[in-house]
Design a protein around this motif. Sequence first.
Motif, short mmCIF file in Angstrom:
data_model
loop_
_atom_site.label_atom_id
_atom_site.label_comp_id
_atom_site.label_asym_id
_atom_site.label_seq_id
_atom_site.Cartn_x
_atom_site.Cartn_y
_atom_site.Cartn_z
N LYS A 186 36.82 46.52 36.78
CA LYS A 186 38.19 47.02 36.54
C LYS A 186 39.21 46.22 37.33
CE LYS A 186 36.75 51.70 35.45
NZ LYS A 186 36.73 53.10 35.86
N ALA A 187 38.90 45.91 38.58
CA ALA A 187 39.82 45.14 39.42
C ALA A 187 40.05 43.74 38.83
CB ALA A 187 39.29 45.04 40.85
N GLN A 188 39.01 43.12 38.32
CA GLN A 188 39.16 41.80 37.71
C GLN A 188 40.04 41.88 36.47
OE1 GLN A 188 35.01 40.83 37.08
NE2 GLN A 188 34.85 39.75 39.03
N MET A 189 39.82 42.88 35.62
CA MET A 189 40.61 43.02 34.40
C MET A 189 42.09 43.26 34.71
SD MET A 189 39.10 42.38 31.62
CE MET A 189 40.28 43.03 30.46
N VAL A 190 42.36 44.14 35.67
CA VAL A 190 43.76 44.41 36.03
C VAL A 190 44.42 43.14 36.57
CG1 VAL A 190 45.26 45.68 37.62
CG2 VAL A 190 43.44 46.88 36.41
N ALA A 191 43.73 42.44 37.45
CA ALA A 191 44.29 41.23 38.05
C ALA A 191 44.54 40.15 36.98
CB ALA A 191 43.38 40.70 39.15
N LEU A 192 43.57 39.93 36.12
CA LEU A 192 43.73 38.93 35.06
C LEU A 192 44.83 39.31 34.09
CD1 LEU A 192 39.98 38.10 34.31
CD2 LEU A 192 41.65 36.57 35.37
N ASN A 193 44.83 40.56 33.64
CA ASN A 193 45.82 41.01 32.65
C ASN A 193 47.24 41.09 33.21
OD1 ASN A 193 44.43 41.33 30.18
ND2 ASN A 193 43.39 43.11 31.02
N THR A 194 47.37 41.19 34.51
CA THR A 194 48.71 41.22 35.12
C THR A 194 49.42 39.88 34.97
OG1 THR A 194 48.05 42.92 36.70
CG2 THR A 194 49.96 41.57 37.30
N PHE A 195 48.66 38.81 35.05
CA PHE A 195 49.27 37.47 35.06
C PHE A 195 48.97 36.63 33.82
CE2 PHE A 195 48.80 38.75 39.50
CZ PHE A 195 50.11 38.59 39.94
N ILE A 234 46.29 35.96 41.28
CA ILE A 234 45.24 36.79 40.68
C ILE A 234 44.21 37.19 41.71
CG2 ILE A 234 43.33 36.79 39.02
CD1 ILE A 234 45.17 34.95 37.26
N THR A 235 43.76 36.23 42.51
CA THR A 235 42.76 36.50 43.55
C THR A 235 43.30 37.48 44.58
OG1 THR A 235 41.80 34.31 43.22
CG2 THR A 235 41.28 35.42 45.29
N SER A 236 44.55 37.31 44.97
CA SER A 236 45.16 38.20 45.95
C SER A 236 45.24 39.63 45.42
CB SER A 236 46.56 37.70 46.32
OG SER A 236 47.20 38.59 47.19
N LEU A 237 45.71 39.79 44.18
CA LEU A 237 45.78 41.13 43.60
C LEU A 237 44.38 41.73 43.47
CD1 LEU A 237 47.24 43.49 42.33
CD2 LEU A 237 47.24 42.24 40.14
N HIS A 238 43.43 40.95 43.02
CA HIS A 238 42.04 41.42 42.88
C HIS A 238 41.52 41.93 44.23
CE1 HIS A 238 37.61 40.60 42.85
NE2 HIS A 238 37.73 41.40 41.81
N GLN A 271 43.26 42.93 46.84
CA GLN A 271 44.01 44.13 47.24
C GLN A 271 43.50 45.35 46.50
OE1 GLN A 271 48.14 43.20 46.59
NE2 GLN A 271 48.23 41.74 48.26
N LEU A 272 43.22 45.21 45.20
CA LEU A 272 42.70 46.33 44.42
C LEU A 272 41.35 46.79 44.95
CD1 LEU A 272 43.67 45.10 40.85
CD2 LEU A 272 44.60 47.12 42.01
N ILE A 273 40.50 45.85 45.30
CA ILE A 273 39.19 46.20 45.85
C ILE A 273 39.33 46.87 47.20
CG2 ILE A 273 37.06 45.22 46.81
CD1 ILE A 273 37.06 43.25 44.52
N SER A 274 40.25 46.38 48.04
CA SER A 274 40.39 46.99 49.36
C SER A 274 40.95 48.43 49.29
CB SER A 274 41.28 46.13 50.27
OG SER A 274 42.62 46.17 49.85
#
Length: 78
Positions: free
Chosen positions: A7-16, A65-69, A71-74
């Motif tokens: 889910k975190a990967q999808m949100v991060a990818l789809n955001t940008f 993308i990596t930063s958002l990913h 942050q979502l995981i943390s």
Amino acid sequence: MTTVYTKAQMVALNTFLSYWPDGLTYAQVIERLSADDMQAADSDDSIDACGDFEDLWGEHLAQLITSLHNQLISVYGD
């Protein structure tokens, strides 16, 4: 073959990104962005940024993308 993302990967990818090729893993998308390898001869193999982020370099998109990913995981865990 359909690639499975967290889910975190999808949100991060789809955001940008508005499009990335089917079959690429999250790591492969980040790797291509980091190498500024967004455009391909076949448009189905290109990676497209969302409107507000179209002018950013691939390397910058990869960092965002990596930063958002991360942050979502943390905050929410895997």
